[in-house]
Design a protein around this motif. Structure first.
Motif, PDB file in Angstrom:
ATOM      1  N   ILE A   3       0.833  -1.201   0.000  1.00  0.00           N
ATOM      2  CA  ILE A   3       0.000   0.000   0.000  1.00  0.00           C
ATOM      3  C   ILE A   3       0.867   1.250   0.000  1.00  0.00           C
ATOM      4  CG2 ILE A   3      -1.744   1.324   1.268  1.00  0.00           C
ATOM      5  CD1 ILE A   3      -2.712  -1.353   2.443  1.00  0.00           C
ATOM      6  N   PHE A   4       0.614   2.130  -0.955  1.00  0.00           N
ATOM      7  CA  PHE A   4       1.275   3.430  -1.037  1.00  0.00           C
ATOM      8  C   PHE A   4       0.321   4.444  -0.430  1.00  0.00           C
ATOM      9  CE2 PHE A   4       2.759   7.318  -3.065  1.00  0.00           C
ATOM     10  CZ  PHE A   4       4.136   7.159  -3.101  1.00  0.00           C
ATOM     11  N   LEU A   5       0.657   4.940   0.764  1.00  0.00           N
ATOM     12  CA  LEU A   5      -0.196   5.860   1.510  1.00  0.00           C
ATOM     13  C   LEU A   5       0.279   7.291   1.296  1.00  0.00           C
ATOM     14  CD1 LEU A   5      -2.412   6.563   3.572  1.00  0.00           C
ATOM     15  CD2 LEU A   5      -0.780   5.971   5.387  1.00  0.00           C
ATOM     16  N   ALA A   6      -0.420   8.014   0.450  1.00  0.00           N
ATOM     17  CA  ALA A   6      -0.105   9.421   0.192  1.00  0.00           C
ATOM     18  C   ALA A   6      -0.780  10.252   1.271  1.00  0.00           C
ATOM     19  CB  ALA A   6      -0.597   9.827  -1.189  1.00  0.00           C
ATOM     20  N   GLY A   7       0.043  10.949   2.053  1.00  0.00           N
ATOM     21  CA  GLY A   7      -0.494  11.737   3.158  1.00  0.00           C
ATOM     22  C   GLY A   7      -0.359  11.021   4.491  1.00  0.00           C
ATOM     23  N   HIS A  25       0.097  -5.320   6.293  1.00  0.00           N
ATOM     24  CA  HIS A  25       0.404  -4.755   4.977  1.00  0.00           C
ATOM     25  C   HIS A  25       1.822  -4.179   4.953  1.00  0.00           C
ATOM     26  CE1 HIS A  25      -3.745  -5.328   3.851  1.00  0.00           C
ATOM     27  NE2 HIS A  25      -4.126  -4.675   4.937  1.00  0.00           N
ATOM     28  N   VAL A  26       2.413  -4.145   3.775  1.00  0.00           N
ATOM     29  CA  VAL A  26       3.690  -3.476   3.546  1.00  0.00           C
ATOM     30  C   VAL A  26       3.340  -2.089   3.030  1.00  0.00           C
ATOM     31  CG1 VAL A  26       5.833  -3.496   2.224  1.00  0.00           C
ATOM     32  CG2 VAL A  26       4.821  -5.651   3.022  1.00  0.00           C
ATOM     33  N   VAL A  27       3.796  -1.053   3.733  1.00  0.00           N
ATOM     34  CA  VAL A  27       3.326   0.300   3.450  1.00  0.00           C
ATOM     35  C   VAL A  27       4.481   1.252   3.178  1.00  0.00           C
ATOM     36  CG1 VAL A  27       1.951   2.239   4.346  1.00  0.00           C
ATOM     37  CG2 VAL A  27       1.350  -0.111   4.986  1.00  0.00           C
ATOM     38  N   GLU A  64       8.657   2.592  -8.109  1.00  0.00           N
ATOM     39  CA  GLU A  64       9.690   1.882  -7.353  1.00  0.00           C
ATOM     40  C   GLU A  64       9.083   1.015  -6.250  1.00  0.00           C
ATOM     41  OE1 GLU A  64      13.307   2.994  -4.313  1.00  0.00           O
ATOM     42  OE2 GLU A  64      13.034   4.269  -6.076  1.00  0.00           O
ATOM     43  N   PHE A  65       8.020   1.491  -5.619  1.00  0.00           N
ATOM     44  CA  PHE A  65       7.398   0.728  -4.530  1.00  0.00           C
ATOM     45  C   PHE A  65       6.523  -0.417  -5.053  1.00  0.00           C
ATOM     46  CE2 PHE A  65       4.103   0.069  -1.235  1.00  0.00           C
ATOM     47  CZ  PHE A  65       4.943  -0.351  -0.215  1.00  0.00           C
ATOM     48  N   ARG A  66       5.947  -0.273  -6.226  1.00  0.00           N
ATOM     49  CA  ARG A  66       5.080  -1.288  -6.844  1.00  0.00           C
ATOM     50  C   ARG A  66       3.878  -1.660  -5.959  1.00  0.00           C
ATOM     51  NH1 ARG A  66       9.802  -3.435  -6.543  1.00  0.00           N
ATOM     52  NH2 ARG A  66       9.084  -5.351  -5.597  1.00  0.00           N
ATOM     53  N   VAL A  70      -3.114   2.276  -3.966  1.00  0.00           N
ATOM     54  CA  VAL A  70      -2.706   3.638  -3.614  1.00  0.00           C
ATOM     55  C   VAL A  70      -3.842   4.234  -2.798  1.00  0.00           C
ATOM     56  CG1 VAL A  70      -2.197   5.957  -4.492  1.00  0.00           C
ATOM     57  CG2 VAL A  70      -1.227   3.935  -5.630  1.00  0.00           C
ATOM     58  N   VAL A  71      -3.513   4.747  -1.612  1.00  0.00           N
ATOM     59  CA  VAL A  71      -4.502   5.374  -0.733  1.00  0.00           C
ATOM     60  C   VAL A  71      -4.185   6.865  -0.671  1.00  0.00           C
ATOM     61  CG1 VAL A  71      -5.473   5.460   1.593  1.00  0.00           C
ATOM     62  CG2 VAL A  71      -4.794   3.260   0.613  1.00  0.00           C
ATOM     63  N   HIS A  72      -5.101   7.660  -1.177  1.00  0.00           N
ATOM     64  CA  HIS A  72      -4.965   9.122  -1.281  1.00  0.00           C
ATOM     65  C   HIS A  72      -5.604   9.765  -0.049  1.00  0.00           C
ATOM     66  CE1 HIS A  72      -5.566  13.196  -2.545  1.00  0.00           C
ATOM     67  NE2 HIS A  72      -6.005  12.981  -3.769  1.00  0.00           N
ATOM     68  N   GLN A  73      -4.753  10.213   0.880  1.00  0.00           N
ATOM     69  CA  GLN A  73      -5.222  10.908   2.083  1.00  0.00           C
ATOM     70  C   GLN A  73      -4.640  12.323   2.130  1.00  0.00           C
ATOM     71  OE1 GLN A  73      -7.455  10.063   4.301  1.00  0.00           O
ATOM     72  NE2 GLN A  73      -7.805   7.975   3.643  1.00  0.00           N
TER      73      GLN A  73
END
Length: 189
Positions: A3-7, A25-27, A64-66, A70-73
């Motif tokens: 999970i790519f956590l933006a914010g 999860h891998v974040v 790069e993170f793959r 994607v979680v847009h916060q």
């Protein structure tokens, strides 16, 4: 899940990050400031220093993170509620340009984005455009009620409805990571 956590350092992000880690999860968690990476790393996530308005750097960081999701916060809100009208343009920019850049960077990853469960005067078109962009890629829009609790504009007393305690909002978000595309209201009854 990756999970790519933006914010990750925002009022919801700081609560959501440890919940995602605890769930296995891998974040990767973003911040615009290198000075704010320590709490992200301490929570067990990979800190990513990136500005959502730098599309090339954002795309490279996501690639790069793959991520699977994607979680847009991301928001651009002032520290004081009284300053919200004066900073509306900055938050509108996050919802338009920031969302577009994050969607483009996400590629084929699933997408989950925060929105709001009320419509401030003059912000209708921007909010609708933000939500439409997320839905057009098969994403999930989370319409949060006004947040209250520690670190919010309403620390002492809850605001009018629609509202939700910030801790409940984070917990309910984790339960929606696999939700089908659509709009999900996150408010108290």
């Amino acid at each position: 899940m990756r999970i790519f956590l933006a914010g990750a350092t925002g009022v919801l992000g700081v609560r959501l990050l440890p919940l995602l880690i605890e769930a296995g999860h891998v974040v990767a968690g973003t911040t615009r400031s290198a000075a704010r990476t320590a709490p992200i790393a301490a929570a067990g996530a990979e800190p990513v220093v990136v500005d959502v308005y730098c599309a090339g750097a954002l795309t490279a960081a996501v690639a790069e993170f793959r991520p699977d999701l994607v979680v847009h916060q991301l928001t651009d809100l002032p520290d004081a509620a009284a300053d919200i009208p004066a900073s509306a343009a900055a938050n509108d920019r996050i919802r338009t340009e920031g969302t577009a850049n994050l969607i483009a960077a996400a590629g084929s990853a699933r997408f989950l984005a925060q929105s709001i469960a009320w419509t401030p005067a003059g912000r209708e078109a921007v909010i609708a455009g933000h939500e439409r962009a997320v839905l057009e890629i098969g994403g999930v829009v989370l319409r949060y009620g006004q947040l209250y609790g520690p670190g919010t504009y309403y620390e002492a007393e809850p605001p009018a409805h629609p509202r939700i305690h910030v801790d409940a909002a984070a917990a309910r978000t984790v339960a929606l990571l696999d939700a089908p595309s659509g709009i999900v209201p996150l408010t108290e009854d």
